[in-house]
Enzyme design. Structure first.
Site, short mmCIF file in Angstrom:
data_model
loop_
_atom_site.label_atom_id
_atom_site.label_comp_id
_atom_site.label_asym_id
_atom_site.label_seq_id
_atom_site.Cartn_x
_atom_site.Cartn_y
_atom_site.Cartn_z
N ASP A 123 85.22 -62.97 -4.83
CA ASP A 123 85.48 -61.78 -4.01
C ASP A 123 86.12 -60.67 -5.59
O ASP A 123 87.19 -60.99 -5.82
CB ASP A 123 86.68 -62.25 -3.20
CG ASP A 123 86.98 -60.49 -2.04
OD1 ASP A 123 85.86 -60.08 -2.65
OD2 ASP A 123 87.84 -60.55 -1.78
N ASP B 157 77.05 -51.79 -7.91
CA ASP B 157 76.00 -52.07 -7.34
C ASP B 157 76.26 -52.62 -5.60
O ASP B 157 75.41 -54.27 -5.86
CB ASP B 157 75.63 -52.94 -8.71
CG ASP B 157 73.96 -53.23 -7.91
OD1 ASP B 157 73.43 -52.62 -7.61
OD2 ASP B 157 73.71 -54.07 -9.43
#
Lengths: 283, 283
Positions: free
Chosen positions: A139, A158
């Site tokens: 994460d 991204d």
């Protein structure tokens, strides 16, 4: 030609984009999403996540070049780079073309995306084994919270669309963690969706980056054929100073080829359409 | 959402674009082509000719502004303008926003297109009754052959795709007639299709303009959501000199609003992607 079952289609907000398919090459359900790979007739291979276009062989170069080279050639000496998301590894490949880069860490939640990319988009993954590259599958929110302060020069967001869990990647709280992880002169760049369809989101991103304390914020835009509206944006922000001049001579003399980006494009990509300027001014 | 019979689709070369439709408003077969008007869900009204997208309410502003303002603000004092094609009259409207323009002649083959535009796109046609406007419905090839030498400052080639009869509008012979009709310092601009799909055509247009004797040739590009690939180009050429500086102060102080075009966009729109530069260099 008619759009039938031989086409992959992505449709939302009254607009659809379709690619003609010759065969489906792969399908799997990862812990996070459904990953599908198609062979298209004219766009090479296509990867979708939960039915949304992520990458095609034919047009990914624009997105990957524009997510990396404008920030990297703006920064005077980018050494340490983090990429959030970027599971197809195309952005990582562009980043590692820069000789100044000593370390590029990619933090992608879904390892399956990268493993599928390695199999079906090997050219995007050709730098995955570069000794400067680190691929983490975890994460990114937690990673950024725990990042060493002032340890990065560039952070590239991204990411997928700001839906569900990914919304947190477009928030003041996350941008503040990014700012704290950046060295002086450091920059973040976030993919920021379609200028045509998402000008309110782009405005919100400016607001959140501003609240997080970034000194200058700049949206750039470029064609991206297979993303909704065929037109995409990225929003860059610099920690504690204006962007200033880019390293134009380094662009002109760069030891690698690009297919979209060049020095003229660098100067041009931040010229915003009037309706987007108006939306940002009104915010 | 699924692309079904409630969507208008245009598909070619393995790529499709679709718009969700609420109803079909009009259909007629003119002497030249089938004209259809749809009400879309999110793009306002849509006009198609022989099944190809010509104009939507939502995104036509980019095309019409970029076909007119870059050449008109580049020319020092554009007085006499000819528009070839342009039957929806949106380009004519933009041209007539320029106070310097004394005469704008539109030469469209198919009168039905303009009559349908007047009914379904009244805002695009709001300048049709301007006393400076002349609407002709005849063959532009013959018109240009017979045009008075050195009588025009700007020629805008707002044509359909180079297919069938329209191919002649992309040829050295026609460009030579345009050059002869232009005054010193005069400019032509031709819509030149998609940078992604048609780079060979763009190269050919450069060659034909060059053979016709134009002094400088420059392609510009811009997003155009509902045209194939969502990315479009126009190619400008100047009769006997370089383009030089544009009238930047006139752009900044222009007495009319634009939604896409502005001074930054003027500077930026001629920055070409590397792959297109490479294709033009190789020609």
């Amino acid at each position: 030609m008619t759009i039938d079952e031989n086409w992959y289609s992505e449709a939302a907000r009254g607009f659809g984009m379709s690619l003609e398919i010759s065969e489906k090459l792969h399908e799997e359900q990862s812990p996070y999403q459904k990953i599908e790979i198609y062979q298209t007739k004219t766009f090479g291979r296509l990867m979708t996540l939960d039915g949304l276009t992520m990458v095609t062989d034919r047009d990914n170069f624009v997105y990957h070049e524009m997510m990396s080279h404008p920030v990297l050639f703006n920064h005077p000496n980018p050494k340490d780079v983090a990429i959030v998301g970027g599971g197809d590894c195309g952005t990582l490949r562009e980043v590692l073309k820069h000789g100044s880069v000593k370390s590029a860490i990619q933090i992608e939640l879904d390892e399956c995306v990268t493993r599928v990319a390695e199999e079906f988009f090997p050219e995007l993954c050709e730098s995955n084994s570069d000794p400067r590259a680190t691929l983490l599958f975890e994460d990114a929110i937690a990673w950024m919270q725990n990042a060493k302060p002032k340890s990065l020069d560039i952070i590239i967001l991204d990411t997928t669309d700001p839906v569900g869990q990914a919304k947190r990647l477009f928030s003041e709280a996350f941008y503040t963690d990014c700012l704290n992880a950046l060295r002086e002169g450091g920059m973040v760049v976030a993919q920021s969706e379609s200028p045509m369809f998402d000008k309110e989101l782009i405005s919100d991103i400016h607001s959140e980056l501003n609240k997080a304390g970034f000194a200058e914020i700049q949206t750039i835009h470029f064609p991206q054929i297979t993303y909704p509206s065929g037109w995409w944006s990225a929003t860059m922000a610099r920690r504690d100073q204006k962007f200033g001049d880019f390293r134009e001579q380094s662009v002109i003399r760069k030891p690698f080829a690009t297919k979209y980006y060049n020095a003229d494009i660098h100067r041009a990509c931040s010229a915003l359409p009037q309706f987007l300027l108006d939306a940002l001014d009104a915010n």
